[in-house]
Enzyme design. Sequence first.
Site, PDB file in Angstrom:
ATOM      1  N   ASP A 110     -50.845  11.453  14.228  1.00  0.00           N
ATOM      2  CA  ASP A 110     -49.843  12.449  14.630  1.00  0.00           C
ATOM      3  C   ASP A 110     -48.806  12.503  13.503  1.00  0.00           C
ATOM      4  OD1 ASP A 110     -48.230  14.196  16.229  1.00  0.00           O
ATOM      5  OD2 ASP A 110     -47.047  12.487  16.919  1.00  0.00           O
ATOM      6  N   SER A 111     -47.900  13.459  13.605  1.00  0.00           N
ATOM      7  CA  SER A 111     -46.799  13.522  12.642  1.00  0.00           C
ATOM      8  C   SER A 111     -45.861  12.324  12.793  1.00  0.00           C
ATOM      9  CB  SER A 111     -45.991  14.795  12.882  1.00  0.00           C
ATOM     10  OG  SER A 111     -45.426  14.734  14.182  1.00  0.00           O
ATOM     11  N   CYS A 136     -51.983  15.567  17.755  1.00  0.00           N
ATOM     12  CA  CYS A 136     -50.842  16.409  17.406  1.00  0.00           C
ATOM     13  C   CYS A 136     -51.255  17.862  17.601  1.00  0.00           C
ATOM     14  CB  CYS A 136     -50.464  16.160  15.944  1.00  0.00           C
ATOM     15  SG  CYS A 136     -49.172  17.270  15.346  1.00  0.00           S
ATOM     16  N   GLU A 194     -38.684  10.270  18.479  1.00  0.00           N
ATOM     17  CA  GLU A 194     -38.814   9.412  17.280  1.00  0.00           C
ATOM     18  C   GLU A 194     -37.747   8.322  17.288  1.00  0.00           C
ATOM     19  OE1 GLU A 194     -41.083   9.376  14.577  1.00  0.00           O
ATOM     20  OE2 GLU A 194     -42.248  10.667  15.888  1.00  0.00           O
ATOM     21  N   CYS A 197     -46.870  19.343  23.180  1.00  0.00           N
ATOM     22  CA  CYS A 197     -46.572  18.512  21.999  1.00  0.00           C
ATOM     23  C   CYS A 197     -46.706  17.077  22.479  1.00  0.00           C
ATOM     24  CB  CYS A 197     -45.151  18.781  21.508  1.00  0.00           C
ATOM     25  SG  CYS A 197     -44.561  17.560  20.301  1.00  0.00           S
ATOM     26  N   HIS A 199     -45.351  14.392  21.719  1.00  0.00           N
ATOM     27  CA  HIS A 199     -44.117  13.624  21.912  1.00  0.00           C
ATOM     28  C   HIS A 199     -43.583  13.798  23.349  1.00  0.00           C
ATOM     29  CE1 HIS A 199     -44.105  13.432  17.520  1.00  0.00           C
ATOM     30  NE2 HIS A 199     -43.090  12.585  17.569  1.00  0.00           N
TER      31      HIS A 199
HETATM   32  N1  DGL Z   1     -46.464  15.623  18.191  1.00  0.00           N
HETATM   33  C1  DGL Z   1     -46.712  16.846  17.495  1.00  0.00           C
HETATM   34  C2  DGL Z   1     -47.418  17.865  18.378  1.00  0.00           C
HETATM   35  O1  DGL Z   1     -48.118  17.510  19.294  1.00  0.00           O
HETATM   36  C3  DGL Z   1     -45.622  17.547  16.771  1.00  0.00           C
HETATM   37  C4  DGL Z   1     -44.368  16.933  16.391  1.00  0.00           C
HETATM   38  C5  DGL Z   1     -43.768  17.498  15.143  1.00  0.00           C
HETATM   39  O2  DGL Z   1     -43.165  18.585  15.152  1.00  0.00           O
HETATM   40  O3  DGL Z   1     -43.919  16.814  14.148  1.00  0.00           O
HETATM   41  O4  DGL Z   1     -47.315  19.046  18.136  1.00  0.00           O
END
Ligand code: DGL
Length: 292
Positions: free
Chosen positions: A38-39, A101, A179, A211, A213
Site C-alpha cells: 500500500d502507499s 491500495c 498514518e 481506501c 486506510h
Molecule cells: N490506502 C490507499 C487506498 O486504498 C490510499 C492512500 C493514499 O492516498 O496514499 O486508496
Amino acid sequence: MCKFFFYENPVLHIRTMSQPIASATTAKQLQGAIGVFDSGVGGLSVLRAIRAALPHEHLVYVADSGHAPYGDQSEAHITQRTLTVGNWLAEQGVKAITIACNTATVVAAKTLREQTHLPVVAIEPAIKPAVALTRSGVVGVLATRQTVHSAAVARLVALYGADKRILLQACPGWVEQVERADLHSAETEALLRQFITPLLEQGADTLVLGCTHYPFLRDTLARIAGERVTLLDPAEAVARELTRRLADNGSLTTQTALGSVKFFTTGDVAQAQLAVTHLWGATAQVEALTSD
Ligand code: DGL
C-alpha cells in the site's frame, strides 16, 4: 532525486519503468511469501484479513510511506511507484502480489498485471455489493481524490449503479490521520463528520470504505453514521480471492506452522514502526527499503 529507467528482469521477464529499491533482507528470506503493499499503513487492514484466512503463509508487507499519500498524486507517479514496489516484490521471489491500495488498483493494476506472470489480486471499492445492499437506493463511496476521479470507478458506477444514486466523496486528510495512528481524537472525528454528513443528509444508508486506510476509522465512522448505516470493507473478499488464486495454481503452503510477517517501509522507519505496531496490534520490526 528521481531516477527513471527501464528494468529488465531476465527471470520473470518483467520489463517495467521502475526505480530500484533495496533492503538488507536477502531475497532468499522472502522466497515463496505473499507480497502485499500500500502507499502506507492502510493496507494492514487487508493484511489482517489475509493473515486470518491464510495463517500458515509467509507474508511480506511494503508501506510505500516515503511516497504517500498516493491519492493526491499524478497517475504517472502512482504507476511508477506501483511498478517499483511490485518489481521489488517479484525480485524477492514472492508467489503472488496483493495490491492493498484502491488508488494503486484503479490507476495501475492493469499495467502491473501486464508486466508480471505472478498472480496479482487487487482491492477495489465495493460498489457492486453496496448496490446489492442499499435499501434507500443511495450509496456513498469514500475514497481518495484519485480513486473518485478514476475511469475505473466510473466504469463500476456505470456497470452496477445505473438505477441507484452513487455519491462519490473524496476524503482529504483521513489517510494522514491513520498514518499518525490518530483514530479517535476530536480533530479526526471533525474531519470524518465533514465528509460523511452530506452523504447521510442525502439519504445514503451504505458507505463504501474505498481506501484501505479507512477501516481503521470504522469505530468513529460507525458512531457518527449510526447503526442504520452499513459500512463496507472488501478486505475479506480480497483474502478469499487470493486464497482461490493460490489454490487454483497449486501454490498454497503445506506447512502447518504459523507463517512469518515481515514489514518494510520506504519512509521513516521509526514512524512506520509506531504506526504498524499500533494498527497491527503487536510489536513489529519494520525494515527500511531504500532507493539505490
Ligand atoms: N490506502 C490507499 C487506498 O486504498 C490510499 C492512500 C493514499 O492516498 O496514499 O486508496
